[in-house]
Write a protein that holds these residues in place. Sequence first.
Motif, PDB file in Angstrom:
ATOM      1  N   ALA A   1       5.101   0.091   2.867  1.00  0.00           N
ATOM      2  CA  ALA A   1       5.566   1.473   2.896  1.00  0.00           C
ATOM      3  C   ALA A   1       7.091   1.564   2.880  1.00  0.00           C
ATOM      4  O   ALA A   1       7.666   2.472   2.281  1.00  0.00           O
ATOM      5  CB  ALA A   1       5.022   2.180   4.137  1.00  0.00           C
ATOM      6  N   LEU A   2       7.747   0.614   3.520  1.00  0.00           N
ATOM      7  CA  LEU A   2       9.201   0.668   3.650  1.00  0.00           C
ATOM      8  C   LEU A   2       9.852   0.283   2.327  1.00  0.00           C
ATOM      9  O   LEU A   2       9.705  -0.843   1.854  1.00  0.00           O
ATOM     10  CB  LEU A   2       9.642  -0.279   4.774  1.00  0.00           C
ATOM     11  N   GLY A   3      10.581   1.237   1.744  1.00  0.00           N
ATOM     12  CA  GLY A   3      11.261   0.981   0.482  1.00  0.00           C
ATOM     13  C   GLY A   3      10.335   0.969  -0.714  1.00  0.00           C
ATOM     14  O   GLY A   3      10.727   0.592  -1.813  1.00  0.00           O
ATOM     15  N   GLY A   4       9.070   1.387  -0.534  1.00  0.00           N
ATOM     16  CA  GLY A   4       8.091   1.338  -1.609  1.00  0.00           C
ATOM     17  C   GLY A   4       8.240   2.473  -2.609  1.00  0.00           C
ATOM     18  O   GLY A   4       9.046   3.379  -2.437  1.00  0.00           O
ATOM     19  N   SER A   5       7.383   2.447  -3.633  1.00  0.00           N
ATOM     20  CA  SER A   5       7.504   3.429  -4.708  1.00  0.00           C
ATOM     21  C   SER A   5       6.614   4.643  -4.451  1.00  0.00           C
ATOM     22  O   SER A   5       5.643   4.578  -3.691  1.00  0.00           O
ATOM     23  CB  SER A   5       7.086   2.788  -6.033  1.00  0.00           C
ATOM     24  N   ALA A   6       6.937   5.740  -5.129  1.00  0.00           N
ATOM     25  CA  ALA A   6       6.139   6.963  -5.023  1.00  0.00           C
ATOM     26  C   ALA A   6       4.728   6.714  -5.550  1.00  0.00           C
ATOM     27  O   ALA A   6       3.760   7.255  -5.019  1.00  0.00           O
ATOM     28  CB  ALA A   6       6.808   8.087  -5.801  1.00  0.00           C
TER      29      ALA A   6
ATOM     30  N   ARG B   1       2.622   5.159  -2.893  1.00  0.00           N
ATOM     31  CA  ARG B   1       2.236   6.124  -1.852  1.00  0.00           C
ATOM     32  C   ARG B   1       1.103   7.017  -2.351  1.00  0.00           C
ATOM     33  O   ARG B   1       0.155   7.313  -1.631  1.00  0.00           O
ATOM     34  CB  ARG B   1       3.450   6.982  -1.454  1.00  0.00           C
TER      35      ARG B   1
ATOM     36  N   PHE C   1      13.933   5.548   3.933  1.00  0.00           N
ATOM     37  CA  PHE C   1      13.417   4.525   3.029  1.00  0.00           C
ATOM     38  C   PHE C   1      11.897   4.462   3.013  1.00  0.00           C
ATOM     39  O   PHE C   1      11.327   3.555   2.415  1.00  0.00           O
ATOM     40  CB  PHE C   1      14.046   3.174   3.345  1.00  0.00           C
ATOM     41  N   TYR C   2      11.255   5.426   3.670  1.00  0.00           N
ATOM     42  CA  TYR C   2       9.811   5.558   3.473  1.00  0.00           C
ATOM     43  C   TYR C   2       9.514   6.489   2.302  1.00  0.00           C
ATOM     44  O   TYR C   2       8.371   6.596   1.868  1.00  0.00           O
ATOM     45  CB  TYR C   2       9.127   6.030   4.757  1.00  0.00           C
ATOM     46  N   LEU C   3      10.553   7.194   1.825  1.00  0.00           N
ATOM     47  CA  LEU C   3      10.382   8.041   0.643  1.00  0.00           C
ATOM     48  C   LEU C   3      11.410   7.728  -0.438  1.00  0.00           C
ATOM     49  O   LEU C   3      11.368   8.286  -1.519  1.00  0.00           O
ATOM     50  CB  LEU C   3      10.474   9.522   1.032  1.00  0.00           C
ATOM     51  N   THR C   4      12.362   6.868  -0.121  1.00  0.00           N
ATOM     52  CA  THR C   4      13.406   6.527  -1.081  1.00  0.00           C
ATOM     53  C   THR C   4      13.237   5.068  -1.469  1.00  0.00           C
ATOM     54  O   THR C   4      13.130   4.205  -0.596  1.00  0.00           O
ATOM     55  CB  THR C   4      14.802   6.727  -0.450  1.00  0.00           C
ATOM     56  N   SER C   5      13.236   4.818  -2.752  1.00  0.00           N
ATOM     57  CA  SER C   5      13.087   3.432  -3.200  1.00  0.00           C
ATOM     58  C   SER C   5      14.393   2.680  -2.987  1.00  0.00           C
ATOM     59  O   SER C   5      15.484   3.197  -3.244  1.00  0.00           O
ATOM     60  CB  SER C   5      12.704   3.411  -4.681  1.00  0.00           C
ATOM     61  N   LEU C   6      14.264   1.462  -2.549  1.00  0.00           N
ATOM     62  CA  LEU C   6      15.452   0.616  -2.370  1.00  0.00           C
ATOM     63  C   LEU C   6      16.176   0.423  -3.695  1.00  0.00           C
ATOM     64  O   LEU C   6      17.403   0.256  -3.732  1.00  0.00           O
ATOM     65  CB  LEU C   6      14.999  -0.741  -1.801  1.00  0.00           C
TER      66      LEU C   6
ATOM     67  N   VAL D   1      14.329   2.873   9.134  1.00  0.00           N
ATOM     68  CA  VAL D   1      13.342   1.790   9.071  1.00  0.00           C
ATOM     69  C   VAL D   1      12.159   2.071   9.996  1.00  0.00           C
ATOM     70  O   VAL D   1      11.225   1.277  10.072  1.00  0.00           O
ATOM     71  CB  VAL D   1      13.983   0.433   9.440  1.00  0.00           C
TER      72      VAL D   1
ATOM     73  N   GLU E   1       8.568  -6.992   8.346  1.00  0.00           N
ATOM     74  CA  GLU E   1       8.762  -6.146   7.176  1.00  0.00           C
ATOM     75  C   GLU E   1      10.149  -5.516   7.220  1.00  0.00           C
ATOM     76  O   GLU E   1      10.839  -5.427   6.203  1.00  0.00           O
ATOM     77  CB  GLU E   1       7.674  -5.063   7.109  1.00  0.00           C
ATOM     78  N   ILE E   2      10.562  -5.084   8.416  1.00  0.00           N
ATOM     79  CA  ILE E   2      11.901  -4.484   8.531  1.00  0.00           C
ATOM     80  C   ILE E   2      12.966  -5.533   8.236  1.00  0.00           C
ATOM     81  O   ILE E   2      13.922  -5.272   7.487  1.00  0.00           O
ATOM     82  CB  ILE E   2      12.110  -3.879   9.939  1.00  0.00           C
TER      83      ILE E   2
ATOM     84  N   PHE F   1      13.192  -6.068   4.615  1.00  0.00           N
ATOM     85  CA  PHE F   1      13.790  -4.925   3.942  1.00  0.00           C
ATOM     86  C   PHE F   1      15.310  -4.920   4.135  1.00  0.00           C
ATOM     87  O   PHE F   1      16.075  -4.715   3.180  1.00  0.00           O
ATOM     88  CB  PHE F   1      13.180  -3.626   4.490  1.00  0.00           C
TER      89      PHE F   1
END
Lengths: 391, 302
Positions: free
Chosen positions: A175-180, A183, B219-224, B239, B252-253, B256
Amino acid sequence: MSVRFVTREIGSLGKPPWRVKSFAGRPLEESDLEEARRWGRELQVDGHEELVEKLEQGSADLTEIDDWAARYAIALLERTGLDVVYDGEQRRTEMYDHVAAHARGFEPRGTVRSFDNKYYAKAAVVAEPSVDAPQDVDELRFVQEHTDRPVKVPLTGAYTMVDWSYDEHYAREGALGGSAERRYDARLRFVRDVAGNVIAPNVHGLVEAGADWIQIDEPAATTKPDEVPLVVEGFNAAVGDVDAKKSMHICFSDYSRLWPPVLELEDCLELQLEFANRDSRELGTGDDDRPGFVDTLRLFKEFGYPGVGLGVLDIHSDFVEPAELVRDRILYAVDVLGDPGRIQVNPDCGLRTRSWDVVYEKLTNMVAGTRLAEDVLNRAHAAPATQPSAS
Amino acid sequence: MALKAFAPGIYPRSEALVQATRDLDRGRTGEQAVEEQVKRDQAELVRVQQRAGLDMLSDGLLRWQDLFRPLAEAADGLVARPLTRFLDTNTFYRAVLVEGEPRLRTPLPAPNLPAGPWLATLPSPFACSRAANGAAGAQALAANVLAPQIEAWAQAGCTFVVLAEPFLAREPAGIDELRDALAELPRPVPLALQLVFGDGGSVLEACADLPVDAIGLDFYLTSLDGVPEHFPTQLLPAVIDARTSAIEDPKEIDGFVERLLERRPAGLSLVPNGDLQFVPERIAREKLAALGRARVGLERVA
């Protein structure tokens, strides 16, 4: 052929104080007993004296109390003159918890604020959801045994269950840094599993037990506008293949987000929507008189969706809509859609936040206003020279 | 490079405080009892943050009914009234009606926290304007409402102010309005703009020259992938996900943060992606502990 609208409620009614306190283990007061006496008398509930006596003696068990609450609610809805009734969801805690507590795969997590000092309980999905057996068949059978009127069974929809749950299962990884896309895929799998493994078994059991109308409630439908297709997916997976009337109820949402995805709903008789909450309380059948209806009804007209359940009662207010106001709201809808056959009449949503006194007055006026609207339309039909443009 | 972790925003009420406020609404208890429970909740929150090793304390805004209400009530010309859904959540705030020229009447008091660094949270001026449906401009709200509040808290010892911004990611065209408004704010202490609960990818580059000291990203809605190399402003990467009950996996953190550090940002401080009030208090406590563990991990990977 004369115009005749079908009137019905949406789902929940408030629970009588004697039911609430009994389940909470709190002592009943004389005022609670008087409530049971008064409504039993006014609604002519057969044998209500037995309930009062048991409440006085503290000898009624909780199952009996639930049965009595359901009987009172059915009687209330019948006495207001509704064509289609249910039991006011008297046996259910509330629409989310009722399902989450029954299904495997959900675990309660605690309390979250809704607004101000109001809160709601929330669960997490921790494994693929499933049920052992249909949940509401006994509830339906009890209603069928206690009314001669058609019934409509309200069920919480798959998407709302998903949107109101924490996800500790489908979206757990990456979930962390993932794509839309990732999700969305997690949400899709969650919706499909709830629809197929939780809602559909209940629907099939209900239809086998004689339910001929299933209403899927999706108040979360437009919360995430990009996910409206998931609402449709959940509906079709849950009820698409059953032989019964099917409808969807949505409220307090941005309805402009529903189209065009809702055109993919399979065999959905109508969308029952909240309108009155956003409308004026003045009489009149022009666009300016009906600000709560104009935009959404035009969407129905533009996209040609077959049916609308017209919310004509504001469930968040004790204001009792006069019959004439209900009449004008219906006539306006007929005028916009050009076909009374596409319209049926209901409150905006369940009336659980209103007292039974207010509910009784509101629903009685709703039925009376509906009859007034029918009279206008049927008179116009009988006398073409004065026929309104819509009919 | 500064390596820190802290938790701005509204913290959830304990089950005891939930019950106390429910009882208050039903006339079963009084204001005093609620206030005493608020103090107990706040003391516990301080302990949780200290145990987690967070670098700045927050009071958790436990008395705040929503992000906008306290300022609206402390200002002339603003009234908080219509119930409005907060983004795509099932939680609501009272939108702000503008009934005159907005001006802070009396600054909100500083929180009662132990000696040491503490951080404050305020809505960004753009968020304030959107909460008022644009009836008051962001620039005027910054100059007349937020600026005096920031000055007052800085004088009271505040060391960092986070401006919560929930709307910009959904309305990227507002970036110029936000920039002009931020220019009205004093900076007696560092200011951060946190894009809460949103995909900040489309505005991140434009945020680089905003007059703030740090930018927070969810970063749960923004891609790295959307983070450019050598981003010139310190980042507050979220995070911890305040919208799920799952407790974050430290590995995972760490992984990331390592990938984020490869892009060589000007600095990093770890935060949740918005108000922790979107999870029950028991879970928020665990998430603060996870944030503390992530901070330790951040030092290691850096």
